[in-house]
Design a protein around this motif. Structure first.
Motif, PDB file in Angstrom:
ATOM      1  N   MET A 139      30.467  42.523  31.609  1.00 52.34           N
ATOM      2  CA  MET A 139      31.100  43.808  31.898  1.00 52.34           C
ATOM      3  C   MET A 139      32.526  43.611  32.395  1.00 52.34           C
ATOM      4  O   MET A 139      33.463  44.201  31.879  1.00 52.34           O
ATOM      5  N   VAL A 140      32.685  42.785  33.406  1.00 51.31           N
ATOM      6  CA  VAL A 140      33.999  42.556  34.004  1.00 51.31           C
ATOM      7  C   VAL A 140      34.914  41.840  33.015  1.00 51.31           C
ATOM      8  O   VAL A 140      36.119  42.091  32.986  1.00 51.31           O
ATOM      9  N   GLY A 141      34.336  41.005  32.164  1.00 45.59           N
ATOM     10  CA  GLY A 141      35.113  40.226  31.213  1.00 45.59           C
ATOM     11  C   GLY A 141      35.860  41.044  30.169  1.00 45.59           C
ATOM     12  O   GLY A 141      36.797  40.552  29.551  1.00 45.59           O
ATOM     13  N   VAL A 142      35.482  42.301  29.963  1.00 44.84           N
ATOM     14  CA  VAL A 142      36.191  43.107  28.970  1.00 44.84           C
ATOM     15  C   VAL A 142      37.491  43.691  29.520  1.00 44.84           C
ATOM     16  O   VAL A 142      38.329  44.159  28.763  1.00 44.84           O
ATOM     17  N   LEU A 143      37.658  43.652  30.834  1.00 46.88           N
ATOM     18  CA  LEU A 143      38.890  44.174  31.441  1.00 46.88           C
ATOM     19  C   LEU A 143      39.963  43.100  31.478  1.00 46.88           C
ATOM     20  O   LEU A 143      39.660  41.921  31.661  1.00 46.88           O
ATOM     21  N   PRO A 144      41.220  43.496  31.338  1.00 43.77           N
ATOM     22  CA  PRO A 144      42.304  42.514  31.469  1.00 43.77           C
ATOM     23  C   PRO A 144      42.391  42.037  32.914  1.00 43.77           C
ATOM     24  O   PRO A 144      42.468  42.852  33.834  1.00 43.77           O
ATOM     25  N   GLY A 145      42.340  40.739  33.115  1.00 43.35           N
ATOM     26  CA  GLY A 145      42.315  40.170  34.454  1.00 43.35           C
ATOM     27  C   GLY A 145      43.617  40.285  35.217  1.00 43.35           C
ATOM     28  O   GLY A 145      43.653  40.041  36.422  1.00 43.35           O
ATOM     29  N   ASP A 146      44.687  40.669  34.533  1.00 43.49           N
ATOM     30  CA  ASP A 146      45.987  40.735  35.204  1.00 43.49           C
ATOM     31  C   ASP A 146      46.367  42.153  35.632  1.00 43.49           C
ATOM     32  O   ASP A 146      47.485  42.383  36.082  1.00 43.49           O
ATOM     33  N   LEU A 147      45.455  43.114  35.512  1.00 39.71           N
ATOM     34  CA  LEU A 147      45.732  44.492  35.934  1.00 39.71           C
ATOM     35  C   LEU A 147      44.830  44.876  37.101  1.00 39.71           C
ATOM     36  O   LEU A 147      43.740  44.334  37.269  1.00 39.71           O
ATOM     37  N   GLU A 158      25.517  46.030  47.301  1.00 43.58           N
ATOM     38  CA  GLU A 158      24.775  44.811  47.612  1.00 43.58           C
ATOM     39  C   GLU A 158      25.759  43.739  48.078  1.00 43.58           C
ATOM     40  O   GLU A 158      25.495  43.000  49.006  1.00 43.58           O
ATOM     41  N   ARG A 159      26.888  43.654  47.396  1.00 42.54           N
ATOM     42  CA  ARG A 159      27.977  42.728  47.733  1.00 42.54           C
ATOM     43  C   ARG A 159      29.290  43.446  47.454  1.00 42.54           C
ATOM     44  O   ARG A 159      29.383  44.223  46.511  1.00 42.54           O
ATOM     45  N   VAL A 160      30.299  43.163  48.252  1.00 41.31           N
ATOM     46  CA  VAL A 160      31.579  43.841  48.090  1.00 41.31           C
ATOM     47  C   VAL A 160      32.742  42.862  48.079  1.00 41.31           C
ATOM     48  O   VAL A 160      32.612  41.724  48.526  1.00 41.31           O
ATOM     49  N   ASP A 161      33.846  43.333  47.544  1.00 49.49           N
ATOM     50  CA  ASP A 161      35.127  42.624  47.602  1.00 49.49           C
ATOM     51  C   ASP A 161      35.139  41.267  46.906  1.00 49.49           C
ATOM     52  O   ASP A 161      35.842  40.356  47.324  1.00 49.49           O
ATOM     53  N   LEU A 162      34.359  41.126  45.859  1.00 50.16           N
ATOM     54  CA  LEU A 162      34.438  39.922  45.043  1.00 50.16           C
ATOM     55  C   LEU A 162      35.705  40.030  44.212  1.00 50.16           C
ATOM     56  O   LEU A 162      36.115  41.120  43.833  1.00 50.16           O
ATOM     57  N   ARG A 163      36.336  38.914  43.911  1.00 55.61           N
ATOM     58  CA  ARG A 163      37.563  38.934  43.117  1.00 55.61           C
ATOM     59  C   ARG A 163      37.372  38.153  41.826  1.00 55.61           C
ATOM     60  O   ARG A 163      36.842  37.050  41.826  1.00 55.61           O
ATOM     61  N   LYS A 164      37.823  38.751  40.759  1.00 58.51           N
ATOM     62  CA  LYS A 164      37.891  38.116  39.441  1.00 58.51           C
ATOM     63  C   LYS A 164      39.307  38.366  38.956  1.00 58.51           C
ATOM     64  O   LYS A 164      39.614  39.458  38.489  1.00 58.51           O
ATOM     65  N   ASP A 165      40.187  37.400  39.154  1.00 52.69           N
ATOM     66  CA  ASP A 165      41.622  37.573  38.895  1.00 52.69           C
ATOM     67  C   ASP A 165      42.122  38.748  39.736  1.00 52.69           C
ATOM     68  O   ASP A 165      41.913  38.760  40.932  1.00 52.69           O
TER      69      ASP A 165
END
Length: 149
Positions: A20-28, A116-123
């Motif tokens: 799911m997260v992988g379809v978003l551009p990581g630099d925005l 369940e978990r918050v504030d994880l970062r992916k780029d």
């Protein structure tokens, strides 16, 4: 289960969450409210072990894309930016209205779904793992146990 929030990058989002997260551009700047692995399975009936096989992959991508439209917000929203004594209204990329607030114990809630978990970062993307799935009533109806075609 405890209502305490956990932060950090050490926890995986699971294969479906990562997709799911992988379809978003990581630099925005985006914030995504990703269902937990348990929510994927219990609500959406998706399991990474059998939902990604050749005859189911297209349907799985369609469901993940639809959920992404309800769950992704085109701005950063850390859990600390959500007030205890108030509510923040946001619109997802599909125009779905989201209402976020924090309970007295610090749990982030969005449309009555707890974190369940918050504030994880992916780029540049902030990810909050939720105990449910953010979706409109029409889409939710398609996953209802008594739904018939």
């Amino acid at each position: 289960m405890s209502g305490r929030r956990r932060t950090g990058e050490e926890v995986s989002l699971g294969l479906l969450g990562e997709m799911m997260v992988g379809v978003l551009p990581g630099d925005l700047a985006f914030t995504v409210f990703v269902p937990s692995e348990a929510a994927f399975e219990s609500i959406l009936k998706l399991r990474a072990t059998d939902s990604l096989v050749e005859d189911k992959i297209n349907n799985t991508y369609a469901v993940l894309s639809r959920v992404m439209g309800f769950s992704a917000v085109p701005q950063h929203l850390s859990s600390a930016a959500v007030p205890f004594n108030g509510e923040i209204s946001l619109y997802s990329v599909s125009g779905f209205r989201l209402h976020a607030w924090r309970s007295s114990d610090g749990t982030l809630l969005v449309n009555n779904v707890s974190s369940e978990r918050v504030d994880l970062r992916k780029d540049e993307i902030i990810v909050h793992v939720m105990r449910g799935v953010l979706m409109d009533a029409e889409f939710e109806q398609s996953f209802s146990p008594d739904y018939e075609d």
